[in-house]
Design a protein around this motif. Sequence first.
Motif, PDB file in Angstrom:
ATOM      1  N   SER A  14      15.295   5.639 -27.658  1.00 31.66           N
ATOM      2  CA  SER A  14      14.025   6.342 -27.393  1.00 31.66           C
ATOM      3  C   SER A  14      12.798   5.763 -28.372  1.00 31.66           C
ATOM      4  CB  SER A  14      14.090   7.765 -27.744  1.00 31.66           C
ATOM      5  OG  SER A  14      14.475   8.255 -29.276  1.00 31.66           O
ATOM      6  N   ALA A  15      13.120   5.239 -29.521  1.00 30.69           N
ATOM      7  CA  ALA A  15      12.115   4.768 -30.297  1.00 30.69           C
ATOM      8  C   ALA A  15      11.288   3.502 -29.831  1.00 30.69           C
ATOM      9  CB  ALA A  15      12.461   4.418 -31.651  1.00 30.69           C
ATOM     10  N   THR A  16      12.027   2.815 -28.854  1.00 37.81           N
ATOM     11  CA  THR A  16      11.600   1.589 -28.419  1.00 37.81           C
ATOM     12  C   THR A  16      11.195   1.807 -26.857  1.00 37.81           C
ATOM     13  OG1 THR A  16      13.814   0.854 -27.824  1.00 37.81           O
ATOM     14  CG2 THR A  16      13.084   0.254 -29.811  1.00 37.81           C
ATOM     15  N   PHE A  17      11.046   3.094 -26.515  1.00 36.20           N
ATOM     16  CA  PHE A  17      10.792   3.162 -25.002  1.00 36.20           C
ATOM     17  C   PHE A  17       9.352   2.848 -24.723  1.00 36.20           C
ATOM     18  CE2 PHE A  17      10.837   5.791 -21.298  1.00 36.20           C
ATOM     19  CZ  PHE A  17      11.984   5.626 -20.773  1.00 36.20           C
ATOM     20  N   GLY A  18       8.559   2.711 -25.702  1.00 36.48           N
ATOM     21  CA  GLY A  18       6.975   2.453 -25.206  1.00 36.48           C
ATOM     22  C   GLY A  18       6.858   0.959 -24.634  1.00 36.48           C
ATOM     23  N   SER A  19       7.830   0.371 -24.370  1.00 36.45           N
ATOM     24  CA  SER A  19       7.583  -1.106 -23.901  1.00 36.45           C
ATOM     25  C   SER A  19       6.911  -1.133 -22.614  1.00 36.45           C
ATOM     26  CB  SER A  19       9.086  -1.657 -23.617  1.00 36.45           C
ATOM     27  OG  SER A  19       8.934  -3.110 -23.119  1.00 36.45           O
ATOM     28  N   GLU A  20       6.150  -2.288 -22.325  1.00 35.38           N
ATOM     29  CA  GLU A  20       5.332  -2.123 -21.172  1.00 35.38           C
ATOM     30  C   GLU A  20       6.203  -2.845 -20.029  1.00 35.38           C
ATOM     31  OE1 GLU A  20       2.532  -1.076 -20.889  1.00 35.38           O
ATOM     32  OE2 GLU A  20       2.446  -0.532 -22.748  1.00 35.38           O
ATOM     33  N   GLN A  21       7.214  -3.618 -20.188  1.00 36.87           N
ATOM     34  CA  GLN A  21       8.033  -4.157 -19.070  1.00 36.87           C
ATOM     35  C   GLN A  21       8.746  -3.347 -18.407  1.00 36.87           C
ATOM     36  OE1 GLN A  21       9.760  -7.487 -20.894  1.00 36.87           O
ATOM     37  NE2 GLN A  21       7.940  -8.581 -21.277  1.00 36.87           N
ATOM     38  N   ALA A  22       8.864  -3.396 -17.031  1.00 38.09           N
ATOM     39  CA  ALA A  22       9.753  -2.482 -16.091  1.00 38.09           C
ATOM     40  C   ALA A  22      11.137  -2.905 -16.438  1.00 38.09           C
ATOM     41  CB  ALA A  22       9.325  -2.404 -14.605  1.00 38.09           C
ATOM     42  N   LEU A  23      11.476  -3.996 -16.346  1.00 33.29           N
ATOM     43  CA  LEU A  23      12.867  -4.606 -16.710  1.00 33.29           C
ATOM     44  C   LEU A  23      13.623  -3.870 -17.989  1.00 33.29           C
ATOM     45  CD1 LEU A  23      15.148  -6.194 -15.127  1.00 33.29           C
ATOM     46  CD2 LEU A  23      14.248  -7.805 -16.394  1.00 33.29           C
ATOM     47  N   ILE A  24      12.858  -3.934 -18.887  1.00 31.97           N
ATOM     48  CA  ILE A  24      13.399  -3.358 -20.012  1.00 31.97           C
ATOM     49  C   ILE A  24      13.612  -1.781 -19.943  1.00 31.97           C
ATOM     50  CG2 ILE A  24      12.668  -2.792 -22.617  1.00 31.97           C
ATOM     51  CD1 ILE A  24      11.506  -5.599 -22.590  1.00 31.97           C
ATOM     52  N   HIS A  25      12.580  -1.054 -19.194  1.00 31.34           N
ATOM     53  CA  HIS A  25      12.690   0.259 -19.058  1.00 31.34           C
ATOM     54  C   HIS A  25      14.064   0.754 -18.102  1.00 31.34           C
ATOM     55  CE1 HIS A  25       9.047   2.592 -20.404  1.00 31.34           C
ATOM     56  NE2 HIS A  25       8.342   1.367 -20.306  1.00 31.34           N
ATOM     57  N   TYR A  26      14.242  -0.147 -17.118  1.00 33.52           N
ATOM     58  CA  TYR A  26      15.502   0.165 -16.387  1.00 33.52           C
ATOM     59  C   TYR A  26      16.660  -0.144 -17.067  1.00 33.52           C
ATOM     60  CZ  TYR A  26      12.379  -0.278 -12.407  1.00 33.52           C
ATOM     61  OH  TYR A  26      11.039  -0.161 -11.562  1.00 33.52           O
ATOM     62  N   GLY A  27      16.674  -1.022 -18.022  1.00 36.95           N
ATOM     63  CA  GLY A  27      17.842  -1.423 -18.850  1.00 36.95           C
ATOM     64  C   GLY A  27      18.173   0.043 -19.742  1.00 36.95           C
ATOM     65  N   MET A  28      17.098   0.273 -20.525  1.00 38.51           N
ATOM     66  CA  MET A  28      17.068   1.279 -21.568  1.00 38.51           C
ATOM     67  C   MET A  28      17.674   2.584 -20.740  1.00 38.51           C
ATOM     68  SD  MET A  28      14.294   0.865 -24.416  1.00 38.51           S
ATOM     69  CE  MET A  28      12.961   0.713 -23.202  1.00 38.51           C
ATOM     70  N   VAL A  29      17.073   3.036 -19.559  1.00 38.48           N
ATOM     71  CA  VAL A  29      17.404   3.989 -18.795  1.00 38.48           C
ATOM     72  C   VAL A  29      18.679   4.124 -18.487  1.00 38.48           C
ATOM     73  CG1 VAL A  29      16.925   5.478 -16.634  1.00 38.48           C
ATOM     74  CG2 VAL A  29      14.960   4.773 -17.999  1.00 38.48           C
ATOM     75  N   ALA A  30      19.242   2.996 -18.009  1.00 39.04           N
ATOM     76  CA  ALA A  30      20.777   2.841 -17.678  1.00 39.04           C
ATOM     77  C   ALA A  30      21.649   2.801 -18.816  1.00 39.04           C
ATOM     78  CB  ALA A  30      20.986   1.245 -17.133  1.00 39.04           C
ATOM     79  N   ALA A  31      21.235   2.466 -20.121  1.00 37.21           N
ATOM     80  CA  ALA A  31      21.935   2.501 -21.191  1.00 37.21           C
ATOM     81  C   ALA A  31      21.842   3.860 -21.821  1.00 37.21           C
ATOM     82  CB  ALA A  31      21.366   1.591 -22.269  1.00 37.21           C
ATOM     83  N   VAL A  32      20.851   4.553 -21.753  1.00 37.82           N
ATOM     84  CA  VAL A  32      20.886   5.936 -22.332  1.00 37.82           C
ATOM     85  C   VAL A  32      21.768   6.743 -21.292  1.00 37.82           C
ATOM     86  CG1 VAL A  32      19.538   7.894 -22.561  1.00 37.82           C
ATOM     87  CG2 VAL A  32      18.818   5.695 -23.423  1.00 37.82           C
ATOM     88  N   SER A  33      21.619   6.433 -20.074  1.00 38.41           N
ATOM     89  CA  SER A  33      22.337   7.289 -19.166  1.00 38.41           C
ATOM     90  C   SER A  33      24.048   7.101 -19.425  1.00 38.41           C
ATOM     91  CB  SER A  33      22.326   6.929 -17.663  1.00 38.41           C
ATOM     92  OG  SER A  33      21.028   7.196 -17.648  1.00 38.41           O
ATOM     93  N   VAL A  34      24.422   6.097 -19.660  1.00 35.51           N
ATOM     94  CA  VAL A  34      25.809   5.803 -19.974  1.00 35.51           C
ATOM     95  C   VAL A  34      26.234   6.279 -21.144  1.00 35.51           C
ATOM     96  CG1 VAL A  34      27.454   3.855 -20.595  1.00 35.51           C
ATOM     97  CG2 VAL A  34      25.852   3.484 -18.607  1.00 35.51           C
ATOM     98  N   LEU A  35      25.391   6.194 -22.295  1.00 33.90           N
ATOM     99  CA  LEU A  35      25.538   7.009 -23.609  1.00 33.90           C
ATOM    100  C   LEU A  35      25.749   8.321 -23.627  1.00 33.90           C
ATOM    101  CD1 LEU A  35      23.233   4.682 -25.725  1.00 33.90           C
ATOM    102  CD2 LEU A  35      25.767   4.723 -25.590  1.00 33.90           C
ATOM    103  N   VAL A  36      24.849   8.906 -22.491  1.00 32.55           N
ATOM    104  CA  VAL A  36      24.703  10.565 -22.501  1.00 32.55           C
ATOM    105  C   VAL A  36      26.255  10.962 -21.901  1.00 32.55           C
ATOM    106  CG1 VAL A  36      23.698  12.265 -21.495  1.00 32.55           C
ATOM    107  CG2 VAL A  36      22.247  10.775 -22.810  1.00 32.55           C
ATOM    108  N   ALA A  37      26.405  10.165 -20.605  1.00 31.38           N
ATOM    109  CA  ALA A  37      27.780  10.456 -20.056  1.00 31.38           C
ATOM    110  C   ALA A  37      28.876  10.022 -20.867  1.00 31.38           C
ATOM    111  CB  ALA A  37      27.798   9.483 -18.674  1.00 31.38           C
ATOM    112  N   THR A  38      28.750   9.157 -21.550  1.00 28.62           N
ATOM    113  CA  THR A  38      30.119   8.982 -22.692  1.00 28.62           C
ATOM    114  C   THR A  38      30.339  10.389 -23.556  1.00 28.62           C
ATOM    115  OG1 THR A  38      29.882   6.622 -22.608  1.00 28.62           O
ATOM    116  CG2 THR A  38      30.926   7.615 -24.596  1.00 28.62           C
ATOM    117  N   ASN A  39      29.049  10.583 -24.161  1.00 30.93           N
ATOM    118  CA  ASN A  39      29.115  11.713 -25.037  1.00 30.93           C
ATOM    119  C   ASN A  39      29.410  13.198 -24.164  1.00 30.93           C
ATOM    120  OD1 ASN A  39      28.373  10.584 -27.081  1.00 30.93           O
ATOM    121  ND2 ASN A  39      26.270  11.251 -27.157  1.00 30.93           N
ATOM    122  N   LEU A  40      29.050  13.503 -23.095  1.00 31.07           N
ATOM    123  CA  LEU A  40      29.551  14.512 -22.315  1.00 31.07           C
ATOM    124  C   LEU A  40      31.021  14.338 -22.065  1.00 31.07           C
ATOM    125  CD1 LEU A  40      26.616  15.114 -19.756  1.00 31.07           C
ATOM    126  CD2 LEU A  40      27.351  16.563 -21.830  1.00 31.07           C
TER     127      LEU A  40
END
Length: 72
Positions: A14-40
């Motif tokens: 979430s600290a690095t979410f201000g990136s301008e590149q769409a590919l980085i956004h997609y990767g971060m959203v996927a990684a955060v989704s996996v991490l939240v699912a793991t916690n749940l």
Amino acid sequence: MAILLTSGLVLGFSATFGSEQALIHYGMVAAVSVLVATNLFLVTELSYAFLGEFATSPEPLRAVVEALSPPR
């Protein structure tokens, strides 16, 4: 330990979410989704310790209660 580690990773993403590149956004959203699912998943597995594939037995707890209870 796993919950603390993945929570720290989510905060780092979430600290690095201000990136301008769409590919980085997609990767971060996927990684955060996996991490939240793991916690749940961990929370649900640890909530029901006596059920499921990684179940534990209540016998050690019963032995401790029996050893600590006053004689009858």
